[in-house]
Scaffold this active site. Sequence first.
Site, short mmCIF file in Angstrom:
data_model
loop_
_atom_site.label_atom_id
_atom_site.label_comp_id
_atom_site.label_asym_id
_atom_site.label_seq_id
_atom_site.Cartn_x
_atom_site.Cartn_y
_atom_site.Cartn_z
N GLN A 235 2.23 -5.94 -3.65
CA GLN A 235 2.64 -6.16 -2.23
C GLN A 235 3.76 -5.24 -1.63
O GLN A 235 3.78 -4.28 -2.14
CB GLN A 235 2.83 -7.79 -1.70
CG GLN A 235 1.71 -8.74 -1.07
CD GLN A 235 0.81 -8.83 -3.06
OE1 GLN A 235 1.30 -9.43 -3.55
NE2 GLN A 235 -0.89 -9.05 -2.79
N GLY B 295 -4.73 -3.75 -4.17
CA GLY B 295 -5.36 -3.04 -4.43
C GLY B 295 -4.90 -1.60 -4.34
O GLY B 295 -4.36 -1.51 -3.61
N HIS B 296 -4.66 -1.82 -5.67
CA HIS B 296 -4.08 -0.16 -6.47
C HIS B 296 -5.15 0.30 -6.23
O HIS B 296 -5.60 0.31 -7.67
CB HIS B 296 -2.95 -1.03 -7.90
CG HIS B 296 -2.35 -1.67 -6.86
ND1 HIS B 296 -1.89 -2.32 -8.15
CD2 HIS B 296 -1.92 -2.89 -5.99
CE1 HIS B 296 -0.56 -3.08 -7.71
NE2 HIS B 296 -0.75 -3.81 -6.29
N LYS C 97 2.14 2.12 -5.07
CA LYS C 97 2.43 1.72 -6.39
C LYS C 97 1.80 1.98 -7.56
O LYS C 97 2.01 2.37 -8.47
CB LYS C 97 2.75 -0.09 -6.68
CG LYS C 97 3.77 0.39 -5.04
CD LYS C 97 3.95 -1.42 -5.30
CE LYS C 97 2.35 -2.30 -4.18
NZ LYS C 97 2.29 -2.10 -2.75
N ASP D 36 0.96 -1.20 0.24
CA ASP D 36 -0.35 0.25 0.08
C ASP D 36 0.94 1.31 0.38
O ASP D 36 0.31 2.24 0.53
CB ASP D 36 -0.98 -0.22 1.45
CG ASP D 36 -1.92 -1.34 0.96
OD1 ASP D 36 -2.00 -1.54 0.13
OD2 ASP D 36 -1.76 -1.31 2.28
P1 GDP Z 1 -0.44 -0.07 -3.48
O1 GDP Z 1 -1.24 -0.78 -3.20
O2 GDP Z 1 1.28 0.06 -3.03
O3 GDP Z 1 -1.06 0.62 -4.89
O4 GDP Z 1 -0.85 1.52 -2.51
P2 GDP Z 1 -2.69 1.59 -2.50
O5 GDP Z 1 -3.37 1.71 -3.38
O6 GDP Z 1 -2.99 0.63 -1.95
O7 GDP Z 1 -2.41 3.01 -1.18
C1 GDP Z 1 -2.06 4.51 -1.42
C2 GDP Z 1 -2.87 5.14 -1.16
O8 GDP Z 1 -2.27 6.46 -1.12
C3 GDP Z 1 -4.21 5.16 -2.40
O9 GDP Z 1 -5.71 5.74 -1.55
C4 GDP Z 1 -3.42 6.37 -3.62
O10 GDP Z 1 -4.62 7.44 -3.91
C5 GDP Z 1 -3.20 6.94 -2.70
N1 GDP Z 1 -2.51 7.71 -2.37
C6 GDP Z 1 -1.11 7.83 -3.35
N2 GDP Z 1 0.05 8.76 -2.88
C7 GDP Z 1 -0.20 9.48 -2.53
C8 GDP Z 1 0.26 10.51 -1.70
O11 GDP Z 1 0.89 10.91 -2.26
N3 GDP Z 1 -0.38 11.86 -0.99
C9 GDP Z 1 -1.54 11.40 -0.87
N4 GDP Z 1 -2.14 12.01 0.35
N5 GDP Z 1 -2.42 10.00 -0.96
C10 GDP Z 1 -1.58 9.05 -2.02
P1 IMO Z 2 -0.23 -4.13 -2.35
O1 IMO Z 2 -0.49 -3.84 -3.45
C1 IMO Z 2 -1.34 -4.46 1.92
C2 IMO Z 2 -1.29 -8.59 3.34
C3 IMO Z 2 -2.22 -9.84 4.33
C4 IMO Z 2 -1.85 -9.83 5.22
C5 IMO Z 2 -0.27 -11.01 4.35
C6 IMO Z 2 -0.84 -12.27 4.27
O2 IMO Z 2 -1.89 -2.97 -2.08
O3 IMO Z 2 -0.38 -3.77 -1.66
P2 IMO Z 2 -2.29 -13.25 1.94
O4 IMO Z 2 -3.75 -12.52 1.37
O5 IMO Z 2 -1.59 -11.86 0.87
O6 IMO Z 2 -2.22 -14.59 2.19
O7 IMO Z 2 -2.15 -12.31 3.25
O8 IMO Z 2 0.09 -9.78 3.23
N1 IMO Z 2 -0.92 -8.13 2.66
C7 IMO Z 2 -0.73 -7.19 1.85
N2 IMO Z 2 -1.26 -5.93 2.63
N3 IMO Z 2 -0.87 -4.56 0.42
C8 IMO Z 2 -1.26 -5.88 0.35
O9 IMO Z 2 -1.63 -5.96 -1.20
C9 IMO Z 2 -1.57 -6.20 0.54
N4 IMO Z 2 -1.67 -7.81 0.11
C10 IMO Z 2 -1.62 -9.22 1.40
O10 IMO Z 2 -3.09 -8.15 4.99
O11 IMO Z 2 -1.25 -9.05 6.42
MG MG Z 3 -2.32 -2.02 -1.84
#
Ligand code: GDP
Ligand code: IMO
Ligand code: MG
Length: 427
Positions: free
Chosen positions: A223, A40-41, A16, A13
């Site tokens: 991840q 979840g991106h 990416k 999270d």
């Molecule tokens: P990922 O799994 O690495 O793609 O990250 P996620 O999407 O799960 O979580 C990142 C969250 O941060 C998302 O809701 C993005 O829209 C948000 N985001 C990304 N870069 C920034 C930033 O620089 N500032 C803020 N406030 N939000 C950001």
């Molecule tokens: P993105 O791509 C954050 C965590 C789960 C749990 C562990 C194992 O959005 O960064 P799993 O379902 O993979 O067997 O769970 O890994 N986990 C993540 N945490 N971002 C993710 O993906 C994750 N994918 C798995 O919460 O702790």
């Molecule tokens: Mg994510």
Amino acid sequence: MPVIAILGAQWGDEGKGKVVDMLAQQARMVVRFSGGDNAGHSVVNPYGEFKLHLIPSGIFNKDVVCIIGNGVAINPKVLIGEIDNLNERGVTTDNLFISDRAHLIMPYHLLLDGLEEKARGGKAIGTTLKGIGPVFADKIARLGIRAGDLLDKEALRDRLTTIIDYKNTILTKVYKAKPLSLDGVYEQYCQYGERLAPHICETTIMLDEAVNKGEVVILEGAQGALLDPDFGTYPYATSSSPLAAGACLGAGLGPTKLDRAVGVYKAYCTRVGGGPMPTELHDETAELIRERAHEYGTTTGRARRCGWLDAVAARYTSRINGLTGAVITRLDILDILPSLKICVGYELDGKQIGYFPGDIAALARCKPIYEELPGWQTDTTSIRGYDQLPEAARNYISRIEELIACPVNLVSVGPGREQSIEKTPIL
Ligand code: GDP
Ligand code: IMO
Ligand code: MG
């Protein structure tokens, strides 16, 4: 032009999706290489706000070839839902290809993920319950069903017959759960196969052609390194490799062809699920970060654990990935804080250490040693030039660069594509 891996360098999270969506405006190909719909991106762009779980974040550029690589585990139902959602919102998926070697998440994987977590009781990993552990276990045990298997119904039935029989024995005898119907699963997966067939193919030749032509190719991580099954906080880890090495394997790229490995770091730390996190906070700063940044999981909605930036962990993930550069996201979240802490060492059993222990019991005993830096208390969300950032923010970034021993390419100050500040070029 480079082949560049965008990698999660903490516990996932990190942002990416945002980084890949932005870079994809200049790319020719984006390949997702690991994980499944545990990822979840979130992407915010002119099409709206999207939560992608399986489809590469390059999909919003119709000129980008998007590949779901062999290293991804695909839940076909989730993928079809994602394709439909994008199409309904005006985004074409004609440019989406699925590796015939990618493994499929089957109904028994979902059931077993839940049953295994329940059996772990107080030691539950806190998985996303998407079937990830069971599907990758089956891949290695040579019990998997792959995307390419959907294209040959007779062979699929033959393979499923043996596997369902075996899985039903485990479901009924070990877990006292109900068995699955072979016919039901077979019919369902034949339907998925008909729907996905136009996308399923050999994908490594396309990748090779793009690389040889010198096109910009992005390998999109899922991840983060601290969830890696080898180098993460095992067993509180995921089941496929989010590392640069995993990128090569999960895309079908020879390691010598990877030009850049860019780690994405949040300006602080978060984690969802169980397992040690040395800099976790349980105070009003954690609450403030969580609410300001809306730190709730994209996939499961769970509240993310929040804490200060852990530079011991960050330096470790920079090293095991061989990072050539870093992206710091969510700097804007820290805008209001009067001062910031960075963890620069651990105290373990009365001794100071500078490395990330492999033993999670030891890691859980590590107490962070902090360095405190002044905050900037200025809104950074509309800043676009690095030199325009407040001096305290630049000092924070420079200190991170020193600690992780790699240059920062980009600083992100908001979810939008344009809310990005280039420090040194990525491409
Ligand atoms: P990922 O799994 O690495 O793609 O990250 P996620 O999407 O799960 O979580 C990142 C969250 O941060 C998302 O809701 C993005 O829209 C948000 N985001 C990304 N870069 C920034 C930033 O620089 N500032 C803020 N406030 N939000 C950001
Ligand atoms: P993105 O791509 C954050 C965590 C789960 C749990 C562990 C194992 O959005 O960064 P799993 O379902 O993979 O067997 O769970 O890994 N986990 C993540 N945490 N971002 C993710 O993906 C994750 N994918 C798995 O919460 O702790
Ligand atoms: Mg994510």
